[in-house]
Write a protein that holds these residues in place. Sequence first.
Motif, PDB file in Angstrom:
ATOM      1  N   PHE A   1       0.876  -1.180   0.000  1.00  0.00           N
ATOM      2  CA  PHE A   1       0.000   0.000   0.000  1.00  0.00           C
ATOM      3  C   PHE A   1       0.910   1.226   0.000  1.00  0.00           C
ATOM      4  N   SER A   2       0.847   2.015  -1.057  1.00  0.00           N
ATOM      5  CA  SER A   2       1.686   3.196  -1.139  1.00  0.00           C
ATOM      6  C   SER A   2       0.853   4.360  -1.655  1.00  0.00           C
ATOM      7  N   GLY A   3       1.409   5.561  -1.505  1.00  0.00           N
ATOM      8  CA  GLY A   3       0.652   6.734  -1.915  1.00  0.00           C
ATOM      9  C   GLY A   3       1.525   7.826  -2.481  1.00  0.00           C
ATOM     10  N   LEU A   4       0.846   8.814  -3.005  1.00  0.00           N
ATOM     11  CA  LEU A   4       1.505  10.022  -3.508  1.00  0.00           C
ATOM     12  C   LEU A   4       0.619  11.201  -3.198  1.00  0.00           C
ATOM     13  N   GLN A   5       1.266  12.352  -3.003  1.00  0.00           N
ATOM     14  CA  GLN A   5       0.507  13.608  -2.973  1.00  0.00           C
ATOM     15  C   GLN A   5       1.187  14.566  -3.939  1.00  0.00           C
ATOM     16  N   PHE A   6       0.391  15.280  -4.680  1.00  0.00           N
ATOM     17  CA  PHE A   6       0.889  16.170  -5.724  1.00  0.00           C
ATOM     18  C   PHE A   6       0.894  17.615  -5.236  1.00  0.00           C
ATOM     19  N   PRO A   7       1.598  18.507  -5.954  1.00  0.00           N
ATOM     20  CA  PRO A   7       1.667  19.913  -5.511  1.00  0.00           C
ATOM     21  C   PRO A   7       0.299  20.568  -5.335  1.00  0.00           C
ATOM     22  N   ASN A   8      -0.706  20.111  -6.068  1.00  0.00           N
ATOM     23  CA  ASN A   8      -2.048  20.690  -5.893  1.00  0.00           C
ATOM     24  C   ASN A   8      -2.810  20.005  -4.758  1.00  0.00           C
ATOM     25  N   TYR A   9      -2.123  19.177  -3.989  1.00  0.00           N
ATOM     26  CA  TYR A   9      -2.647  18.466  -2.811  1.00  0.00           C
ATOM     27  C   TYR A   9      -3.533  17.279  -3.141  1.00  0.00           C
ATOM     28  N   SER A  10      -3.776  17.009  -4.421  1.00  0.00           N
ATOM     29  CA  SER A  10      -4.495  15.789  -4.745  1.00  0.00           C
ATOM     30  C   SER A  10      -3.606  14.591  -4.403  1.00  0.00           C
ATOM     31  N   SER A  11      -4.207  13.408  -4.368  1.00  0.00           N
ATOM     32  CA  SER A  11      -3.466  12.253  -3.879  1.00  0.00           C
ATOM     33  C   SER A  11      -3.868  10.996  -4.622  1.00  0.00           C
TER      34      SER A  11
END
Lengths: 115, 111
Positions: free
Chosen positions: A64-74
């Motif tokens: 289980f992994s994740g990311l968050q982008f500069p616009n705060y979406s994930s």
Amino acid sequence: ETGVTQSPTHLIKTRGQQVTLRCSSQSGHNTVSWYQQALGQGPQFIFQYYREEENGRGNFPPRFSGLQFPNYSSELNVNALELDDSALYLCASSLSPNLDTGELFFGEGSRLTVL
Amino acid sequence: KQEVTQIPAALSVPEGENLVLNCSFTDSAIYNLQWFRQDPGKGLTSLLLIQSSQREQTSGRLNASLDKSSGRSTLYIAASQPGDSATYLCAVTGATNKLIFGTGTLLAVQP
């Protein structure tokens, strides 16, 4: 309506496959948390993202992994899917990672079925 | 380790009745407690948020109380309506900055 949007709403995968779920946070919210809700259970905390970094993790394996982008979406990524991964995946956004005074606002969830 | 329990697991009442849902937690070191509503297959809607320094919060026909020292909260719903039928979840937040949920109470209000 909270302003937190998730996609897709439903999807079906088979064991061993990989899945990516997406979340757009409410305007002005810089923190996103992900929760897994199995049928008949309360949601379980997976992890939280703040300023594009993981900021706390629950008892879930590394697949289980994740990311968050500069616009705060994930995004939430799950590799090597197992039958027990079948659940409703909920995204929640907040104004800050500190929840001592603030609320979490939840999206409608992504329903994942693993066959 | 914080554990949250909700009783009863399911409840069926006739329309118009007042009812109480119960939530208990094992560690009193919480920042706040929230009550949520969840319709089948849907996300969570926040109903009431009680800070640890508060005793109760009210919104319309809903009233939530918090007794932090005894680890208990109640959600009181007055004059229940069929539209109140849903699962009600309570969750506590502590120093880990994550919500810890109970398993919910499934409420059915019969017309």
